[in-house]
Design an enzyme around this catalytic site. Structure first.
Site, PDB file in Angstrom:
ATOM      1  N   CYS A 294       1.008  -1.456   0.406  1.00 58.13           N
ATOM      2  CA  CYS A 294      -0.111   0.252  -0.315  1.00 58.13           C
ATOM      3  C   CYS A 294       0.910   1.205  -0.193  1.00 58.13           C
ATOM      4  O   CYS A 294       0.225   2.617  -0.734  1.00 58.13           O
ATOM      5  CB  CYS A 294      -0.689   0.248   1.502  1.00 58.13           C
ATOM      6  SG  CYS A 294      -0.326  -0.060   3.250  1.00 58.13           S
ATOM      7  N   HIS A 828      -1.085   1.503   7.423  1.00 63.83           N
ATOM      8  CA  HIS A 828      -2.036   1.353   6.037  1.00 63.83           C
ATOM      9  C   HIS A 828      -1.539   2.689   5.348  1.00 63.83           C
ATOM     10  O   HIS A 828      -1.987   3.815   6.014  1.00 63.83           O
ATOM     11  CB  HIS A 828      -3.004   0.929   6.097  1.00 63.83           C
ATOM     12  CG  HIS A 828      -4.038   1.045   5.111  1.00 63.83           C
ATOM     13  ND1 HIS A 828      -3.098   0.178   3.993  1.00 63.83           N
ATOM     14  CD2 HIS A 828      -4.602   1.344   4.414  1.00 63.83           C
ATOM     15  CE1 HIS A 828      -4.126  -0.729   2.853  1.00 63.83           C
ATOM     16  NE2 HIS A 828      -4.881   0.710   3.125  1.00 63.83           N
TER      17      HIS A 828
END
Length: 896
Positions: A294, A828
């Site tokens: 990510c 994230h």
């Protein structure tokens, strides 16, 4: 059922916690000193490991605190069997073989720890459980002398042609092509001499894999890549079955050359013909997460949606590739990025797997290889620099010696420095992203002033460290009047559990006769109790769920109950076994006072009273059997002795005794219960009927809120925190150099701790601003959660530019940013991007793309900001794709 504390999984008498700790420490030290390639390490879930660490260190903690008696119970504190179920998918069977696959996005230190084989064997002999998840130690690094555990071996998709059979295998990247060839033949029962294997990425033959001694790593084989297993025919003049493979492979090589697409053909596949037009917007294609990628996906999407780059890489940029630049990547990085950009801007919204790009990235930047989490800003810096060198229009860099200002006008010196810089560095990256700042150094001894003008690719702005932390808990009471409610408190960021207890006590108006019990709840069970006042708050993670129980203070004539809710699944199966109970809801704590004895009925009524608010009941009544009823609107007639419009709160209760045998409290309610002399709590299972569940408020069955959830901040919060202008002023403020970075004064001929002042001089078309959220020291790593109030439009830098001869206002508008959620080394990344042609903001979360409001763009997770110089377009609108879209004169003007 025997008590866990009496023996280990092998039936032998267990060691004390201290002896377990010392033995494991000694084994780990010995194993660490002798680790070598090929050794086995085992994954074990972080939660179980943390539980064991707390258990073996209990003797070093203060266990005499009030309310800590629960922890002193050996059987309660000792971990149960090792349970790695949260690391793996459900085991699946293929042709009778059971395979265990771990989740794709696990992080060491957050989800699991790695233990040497001897440590695992010892722990497993004590506790049992599993399943065992063994991984090999391999050599890594540029010199192949570093050792690393290969947590994720390659997962390859094998396709047999012409039969069409498929199979998925796991194999180490350090295995050879010959081993892959052997295993493919074994799986499909093929004759090795009649088989060739191909790199079959994108279902095209890219390369024949005939170097049998070459490793898969050297062959640049990536995770989830397709491998073609081609069975060669020996009929109609074909090659014979014996010793024919090498000749067949030579023939296939010539065929592969004819099938290989040239760069120009790839241009035609993803060229300008794929440009979207009005009414058919492109740029809404996601990127698949290949395993902790990510960080890469968010940075790529921001660059891809930079209009100048989108236009450049969708035209014929190959003529500008610098194939001979020793500082570049021989054009490979630019080609990989350009190909990926064209795919992302092509029509359609099917997510792209950026495997070819990641392969090139790992080839030239090994620090980004593998599937660990990395800093997206560090990747962004590498990409911008690497793309610049690959696309540098200067083929032979001249040597230029910079001169000091020596009193000359700043404008003259700045232009000279910029001309010198352009003479060596001239690319699309310089055109778009590079600016120039003025650096002034003043010697503290002789007052010598040195002025230089240096280029910059982005600005890294400092943040002020937050000293407090917001934590959300759920308050649960036992007074039958108040339903559970969330409570958010502010505590010292590096404080202790006692600070949290004090803050919650004030927030929930704790009375003098009451006390708080804090516990982490996981899977409808008590995972751990936060009884130690000296427990650091850093051990409580943002994604945990904490409950605070308000109960009467414990006394010698009170029994502490832990209530665990259970219910039958809706489909119990054909056998209807009574043991089929599932946990649900939020566990509770209650304190039951008594005088000489306590009966089963006393516990039943206490449970009914505690659960009353869950049913919205206000008035308690007693039926003919002595059970509690609550006012409740219902169409049912009189049931269980309760009048109509009331509900009987009769539960089936099972209490575990000291030997973990269950006692049915619903029978013989007048019978007394033997209370242990110790203050250990009693565990009571509350078994719910389907009728009671349907009448209860569903929200109390849901999960508790997380300790901290990222999201848009309130308007009030946005007026309090740091502004982006304040961060910029801190960056430009005059400061003395740190002792490790002193300046050599040409006049004193000595190294001096000079003062340094920065001023912006020349601003780029696209201004990239990095918010320095991560701070590092020798022993600590911190992430700053400070909310920065950054402008979305009209970011005015006019007053911060030192070149006063420039009369143009320096206005910028935000069009993209990356976000980081979570803590150091994990978390994230996402991206927020504005599609200029739509004037709408979207959230790019790997392969998932969703429309968001502009108000949701700002959050405390903002990490790297992308600003574009504001301009007024009279008759042409430039989109993120950077291809002019004519605006008809009779249409409405584009609103910014």
């Amino acid at each position: 059922m025997a008590e866990v504390s009496m023996c280990n999984s092998n039936g032998a008498a267990e060691l004390s916690p201290e002896k377990e700790r010392v033995l494991i420490r000694d084994i780990a030290l010995a194993a660490g000193a002798n680790s070598k390639e090929g050794d086995d390490f085992f994954l074990i879930t972080q939660r179980w490991w943390q539980h064991w660490i707390e258990y073996v260190n209990i003797d070093q903690q203060n266990s005499t605190n009030e309310g800590s008696s629960v922890l002193n119970n050996h059987s309660d504190l000792r971990p149960a069997g090792i349970d790695n179920s949260d690391l793996i998918y459900d085991s699946v069977s293929h042709d009778g073989n059971i395979s265990v696959e771990i989740h794709d996005s696990l992080l060491e230190g957050r989800d699991y720890v790695l233990l040497p084989q001897d440590v695992w064997n010892q722990l497993h002999s004590w506790y049992g459980g599993g399943p065992p998840l063994a991984r090999k130690v391999i050599s890594s690094g540029l010199s192949q002398t570093e050792l690393a555990v290969e947590v994720y071996p390659l997962r390859l998709q094998l396709l047999v042609m012409p039969k069409g059979d498929r199979s998925t295998i796991r194999i180490s990247k350090k295995e050879t092509i010959g081993e892959l060839h052997r295993r493919a033949c074994e799986i499909f029962n093929l004759n090795a001499e009649q088989v060739c294997i191909w790199d079959y990425y994108g279902h095209q033959k890219h390369a024949l894999m005939n170097g049998m001694d070459k490793t898969l790593d050297d062959a640049n084989i990536q995770m989830d890549q397709d491998i073609l297993v081609e069975v060669l025919s020996n009929v109609n003049g074909g090659f014979p079955a014996s010793k024919g493979a090498s000749r067949s492979c030579s023939s296939e090589i010539s065929q592969a050359r004819n099938m290989t697409l040239t760069v120009r053909e790839l241009d035609n596949a993803y060229g300008i013909s794929c440009v979207s037009t009005r009414g058919s917007y492109g740029g809404l294609t996601g990127l698949q997460n290949l395993g902790n990628t990510c960080f890469m996906n968010s940075a790529i999407q921001c660059l891809v949606h930079t209009p100048e780059f989108a236009k450049y890489f969708r035209e014929d940029y190959h003529r500008e590739i610098n194939w001979q630049n020793p500082f570049g990547m021989v054009g490979e990085l630019a080609l990989a990025f350009g190909d990926l950009l064209r795919k992302l801007w092509a029509p359609g919204r099917t997510p792209i797997a950026p495997r070819p790009f990641k392969a090139q990235l790992a080839r030239f930047a090994p620090q980004f290889s593998g599937y660990s989490q990395h800093d997206s800003q560090e990747l962004l810096a590498f990409l911008l620099d690497g793309l610049h060198e690959d696309l540098n229009r200067v083929k032979q860099k001249p040597y230029i010696k910079s001169r000091d200002a020596d009193g000359r006008p700043d404008e003259e010196v700045a232009d000279e420095y910029w001309a010198n810089h352009i003479a060596r560095n001239n690319s699309i990256i310089v055109d778009v992203c590079q600016g120039q700042y003025k650096s002034t150094l003043v010697c503290p001894v002789c007052n010598k002033v040195s002025v230089t003008f240096d280029p910059f690719m982005y600005l890294s702005l400092p943040l002020q460290s937050a000293t407090t932390r917001s934590m959300t808990l759920t308050i649960l009471t036992s007074d039958s009047t108040t339903p559970p409610f969330p409570c958010t408190v502010s505590v010292p960021k590096h404080g202790w559990c006692r600070d949290l207890i004090q803050a919650v006590s004030i927030a929930c108006s704790l009375k003098t006769h009451e006390e708080l019990k804090l516990a982490e709840v996981r899977n409808h069970q008590f995972h751990r109790f936060l009884d130690d006042p000296c427990l650091p708050l850093s051990s409580i993670k943002d994604d945990e769920r904490i409950a605070a129980y308000k109960i009467s203070k414990s006394s010698k004539n009170s029994l502490l109950l832990r209530l665990i809710h259970r219910c039958r699944p809706q489909e119990t199966g054909s056998n209807g076994l009574s043991s089929q109970w599932n946990g649900f809801g939020v566990p509770l704590i209650a304190s039951v006072p008594y005088e000489d004895s306590i009966t089963r009925g006393d516990i039943q009524r206490e449970v009914q009273k505690i659960l009353l608010p869950w049913f919205g009941g206000e008035n308690l009544t007693q039926d003919t059997d002595g059970d509690i009823c609550a006012d409740y609107v219902t169409d049912s007639p009189k049931t269980n002795g309760c009048p109509s419009k009331t509900l009987s709160l009769k539960f089936s209760l099972q209490m575990a005794d000291k030997s973990n045998e269950l006692i049915d409290l619903s029978a013989k309610e007048g019978k007394s219960i033997r209370v242990a002399t110790s203050s250990a709590p009693a565990v009571v299972y509350v078994d719910w009927s389907r009728d009671l569940i349907e009448k209860c408020s569903a929200k109390y069955f849901e999960n508790l809120p997380e300790v901290f959830r990222y999201g848009p901040v309130s308007k009030k919060a946005r007026t309090e925190p740091l502004s982006l202008y304040t961060c910029l002023e801190a960056f430009l403020r005059e400061e003395p150099l740190v002792p490790e970075d002193m300046w050599y004064c040409p006049q004193c001929k000595e190294r001096r701790q000079a003062s340094k002042k920065l001023d912006l001089w020349r601003l780029p078309e696209v201004l990239v601003i990095h918010l320095k959220r991560f701070s590092y020291s020798r022993s600590m790593k911190h992430k700053l959660e400070t909310f920065v109030n950054f402008p979305i439009r009209d970011f005015d830098l006019t007053n911060y530019v030192g070149n006063k001869n420039s009369t143009q206002r320096q206005l910028y508008e935000l069009y993209a940013l990356t976000n980081h959620y979570g803590g150091m080394g994990s978390g994230h990344y996402t991206a927020h991007i504005k599609l200029l042609e739509e004037n709408k903001w979207y959230n790019f979360d790997d392969s998932h793309i969703s429309l968001i409001n502009e108000d949701d763009v700002k959050s405390a997770a903002a990490y790297v900001l992308f600003y574009r110089r504001a301009r007024s377009n009279d008759n042409v609108l430039t989109s993120n794709g950077a291809l002019p879209i004519p605006i008809e004169t009779k249409s409405e003007p584009f609103q910014t």
